[in-house]
Scaffold this motif. Structure first.
Motif, short mmCIF file in Angstrom:
data_model
loop_
_atom_site.label_atom_id
_atom_site.label_comp_id
_atom_site.label_asym_id
_atom_site.label_seq_id
_atom_site.Cartn_x
_atom_site.Cartn_y
_atom_site.Cartn_z
N VAL A 1 -0.75 5.60 4.33
CA VAL A 1 -0.01 4.38 3.95
C VAL A 1 1.48 4.71 4.02
O VAL A 1 1.94 5.69 3.44
CB VAL A 1 -0.39 3.94 2.52
N GLY B 1 5.53 3.04 3.95
CA GLY B 1 6.48 1.95 3.77
C GLY B 1 7.86 2.46 4.19
O GLY B 1 8.20 3.59 3.89
N GLU C 1 12.14 2.14 4.54
CA GLU C 1 13.42 1.56 4.11
C GLU C 1 14.40 1.85 5.24
O GLU C 1 14.69 3.01 5.53
CB GLU C 1 13.88 2.23 2.81
N VAL D 1 13.40 -3.47 3.59
CA VAL D 1 12.36 -2.71 2.90
C VAL D 1 11.00 -3.30 3.23
O VAL D 1 10.73 -4.48 2.95
CB VAL D 1 12.58 -2.74 1.36
N LEU E 1 6.76 -3.58 3.01
CA LEU E 1 5.68 -3.27 2.08
C LEU E 1 4.99 -2.02 2.59
O LEU E 1 5.16 -1.63 3.75
CB LEU E 1 4.69 -4.45 2.01
N PRO E 2 4.21 -1.34 1.74
CA PRO E 2 3.48 -0.17 2.21
C PRO E 2 2.31 -0.61 3.09
O PRO E 2 1.17 -0.65 2.65
CB PRO E 2 3.01 0.51 0.92
N ASN F 1 8.47 6.36 3.36
CA ASN F 1 7.63 6.68 2.20
C ASN F 1 6.20 6.85 2.69
O ASN F 1 5.67 5.98 3.39
CB ASN F 1 7.67 5.53 1.19
N VAL F 2 5.59 7.96 2.34
CA VAL F 2 4.25 8.28 2.86
C VAL F 2 3.32 8.60 1.71
O VAL F 2 3.69 9.36 0.81
CB VAL F 2 4.33 9.50 3.81
N SER F 3 2.12 8.03 1.75
CA SER F 3 1.10 8.44 0.78
C SER F 3 -0.26 8.43 1.46
O SER F 3 -0.42 7.85 2.53
CB SER F 3 1.10 7.51 -0.44
N LEU G 1 -2.96 2.56 -4.39
CA LEU G 1 -2.10 3.40 -3.54
C LEU G 1 -2.04 4.82 -4.10
O LEU G 1 -2.08 5.02 -5.31
CB LEU G 1 -0.69 2.81 -3.52
N GLY G 2 -1.92 5.77 -3.20
CA GLY G 2 -1.73 7.16 -3.63
C GLY G 2 -0.28 7.40 -3.99
O GLY G 2 0.58 6.52 -3.85
P1 ADP Z 1 12.32 2.58 -4.61
O1 ADP Z 1 13.37 1.53 -4.52
O2 ADP Z 1 12.24 3.25 -5.91
O3 ADP Z 1 12.37 3.54 -3.48
P2 ADP Z 1 10.41 0.53 -3.84
O4 ADP Z 1 9.32 -0.09 -4.64
O5 ADP Z 1 11.55 -0.35 -3.47
O6 ADP Z 1 10.90 1.85 -4.55
O7 ADP Z 1 9.73 1.04 -2.51
C1 ADP Z 1 10.40 1.72 -1.57
C2 ADP Z 1 9.52 1.81 -0.35
O8 ADP Z 1 8.40 2.62 -0.62
C3 ADP Z 1 8.99 0.50 0.16
O9 ADP Z 1 9.17 0.47 1.56
C4 ADP Z 1 7.51 0.55 -0.17
O10 ADP Z 1 6.74 -0.11 0.80
C5 ADP Z 1 7.24 2.01 -0.13
N1 ADP Z 1 6.11 2.42 -0.97
C6 ADP Z 1 5.93 2.13 -2.27
N2 ADP Z 1 4.80 2.70 -2.70
C7 ADP Z 1 4.26 3.38 -1.66
C8 ADP Z 1 3.10 4.19 -1.50
N3 ADP Z 1 2.25 4.44 -2.50
N4 ADP Z 1 2.88 4.73 -0.29
C9 ADP Z 1 3.74 4.52 0.72
N5 ADP Z 1 4.82 3.76 0.63
C10 ADP Z 1 5.10 3.20 -0.55
#
Ligand code: ADP
Ligand code: MG
Length: 504
Positions: free
Chosen positions: A9, A11, A13, A161, A163-164, A203-205, A214-215
């Protein structure tokens, strides 16, 4: 568990620097590549008493992007201060948008490789939000000392930004590529990863296949090429698989990618994460984007990449060709203009071959230096010495049989060497006109056949290969100007005649 038992998964930025004459909150001029610390003003330096004023052009750019990707625009959004101490941030805080961004939702369409039958199928990657902010300055660490350039401090940025919802490193790279193409179509950013006008954090999980929760994610910072986006995400996936397989937990962390080792490493964990002490920006009122502004911005949107791809496929081009032509809107514009000047839509494939083949090849050699990752066709087209109308004229000469395809390539190369010459001028001056005159060519064929009785005998005895010898001779005698098709026909006719006269 094996790698296949985990679902990836991702997401993203993505920061994109907006191409405006001045900075996000001051009238200070800004452009890339200037002498360090020449584009600064009192506001940039955070001097007391300076006040921020939003740059209308930057808001306009940001608005057009949001509308292009289908975001909802709330009537009011708010500015916020994000505090941290770093030498590249003279004010001690960055103005951004926190809980009330100017754009919500929307999606980026990426190629859907799960539908190989439909090369134009797309998958929508939903966005969480887009917000505006100002950039920081730039540090250069040079061994024992560090250099700092404040030019970039205060430059306008949007952060997109997602979504994941991305499922692989390849999809992540596709997503950034599509985003880059969109902002370039809109003309709002150079979106060049090497120059840092497009930057990506990933962001990687992982989670077990079938799980819905989500992980734990880790965020890889500052990926500045498509190659590194893919490599870093894959390295991070390997690291997390190894951790989970060893029964250990992934700890939410900020990572950096080391290309030399092809590994990600932990920079800091969540516990050590900065507390930015966000609070509403007291020096600016909320930003109001009203319905009239939205309507005007919407009306200014150009046709976007997928729409143009689909239109080109409708003209009969392959999805591949459509992809190549629309990678840069300048290239797509050039193609459209050349095809329109041809006045014959059925020539789409022919025009495409000329544009993506010979023309791009010449443009590349013309600008061999200073290429970024092969992606700046638009910039090179800007100085193209062959106008779409001139290319159409050239194609017209080939279609009419005035010149051969081979000669046309030479004519094109000559226009590059001598800008301003038209195809017709070069064809006449340098004698490229193809001889299609049946009588003249037949006469040539007769003379050559008569001059080579031995080869003629072989041919009449059934040695078909010798045909090529005669065609070659005619081409030589005509200095390459005989129309090969007419030569073939003439040879046929002459041979037939000979066969008849030799019959008893
Ligand atoms: P922050 O601002 O603290 O970095 P956000 O909620 O704005 O947190 O999310 C930042 C990015 O991380 C977004 O692109 C979101 O899709 C991604 N993201 C959030 N949770 C996960 C997850 N579990 N795995 C992968 N990507 C994630
Ligand atoms: Mg983040």
């Amino acid at each position: 568990m094996a790698r296949a038992d985990y679902e990836v998964v991702i997401g993203l930025e993505v920061h994109c620097q907006l191409a405006t004459a001045t900075k996000m909150f001051s009238g200070c001029a800004y452009s890339i590549g200037d002498e360090p610390n020449t584009q600064i003003d009192a506001y940039t330096l955070g001097l007391p008493g300076t006040l921020p004023v939003p740059n209308r052009a930057a808001v306009e750019h940001a608005l057009r992007l949001a509308l292009a990707v289908g975001c909802e625009i709330p009537p009011l959004s708010r500015w916020a201060r994000k505090h941290y101490f770093y030498p590249d941030l003279p004010k001690g805080y960055q103005i951004t948008q926190a809980d009330q961004p100017y754009a919500l939702g929307g999606a980026i369409e990426i190629p859907d490789h799960d539908q190989p039958d439909d090369p134009l199928a797309t998958r929508r990657v939903p966005l969480l939000r887009i917000h505006m902010e100002e950039d920081a300055g730039k540090n250069t660490h040079a061994g024992e000392y560090s250099l700092i350039d404040y030019n970039r401090a205060g430059a306008p940025l949007v952060e997109i930004v997602s979504l994941p919802a991305l499922r692989s490193a390849a999809e992540a790279a596709d997503y950034v590529r599509e985003l880059r193409t969109i902002v370039r179509y809109l003309g709002i950013s150079a979106a060049n990863m090497e120059q840092g006008t497009l930057r990506c954090d990933a962001n990687v999980s992982l989670r077990p296949v079938g799980a819905t929760a989500l992980g734990t994610r880790c965020e890889i910072k500052n990926l500045n090429s498509f190659k590194f986006i893919e490599a870093a995400i894959n390295a991070e996936i390997r690291r997390q698989v190894d951790l989970l397989d060893a029964g250990e937990a992934v700890i939410q962390s900020t990572m950096s990618y080391d290309p030399g080792r092809d590994q990600t490493k932990v920079m800091r964990t969540k516990e050590a994460a900065a507390d930015y002490r966000y609070f509403p920006e007291p020096d600016m009122p909320p930003l109001s984007i009203d319905a009239a502004w939205i309507a005007a911005a919407k009306a200014s949107l150009p046709a976007l990449p997928w729409a143009r791809r689909r239109a080109l496929v409708q003209l009969g081009l392959s999805a591949y060709d459509a992809g190549v032509l629309t990678a840069d809107h300048e290239l797509a514009d050039y193609f459209d203009a050349a095809l329109a000047a041809c006045n014959d839509p059925s020539l789409a494939k022919v025009v495409c071959n000329w544009v993506t083949g010979e023309l791009l090849k010449l443009l590349k050699t013309d600008h061999a230096e200073g290429l970024d990752d092969g992606d700046n066709t638009g910039g090179r087209l800007a100085g193209c010495p062959v106008s779409p109308a001139a290319l159409a004229e050239l194609i017209g000469h080939v279609e009419a049989g005035t010149i051969s395809g081979r000669a046309a390539k030479q004519v094109l190369a000559k226009i590059f060497a001598e800008p301003g010459q038209s195809p017709a001028q070069i064809i006449e001056r340098d004698g490229y006109r193809q001889v299609s005159d049946q009588a003249a060519i037949t006469q040539m064929v007769r003379e050559i056949v008569n001059a080579h009785p031995q080869q003629l005998e072989q041919l009449l005895a059934g040695k078909a290969k010798v045909r090529g010898f005669f065609v070659g001779q005619v081409m030589r005698v005509s200095k390459g100007q005989a129309n090969p098709q007419v030569v073939q026909q003439a040879l046929e006719a002459v041979l037939e005649q000979l066969a008849k006269t030799q019959e008893p």
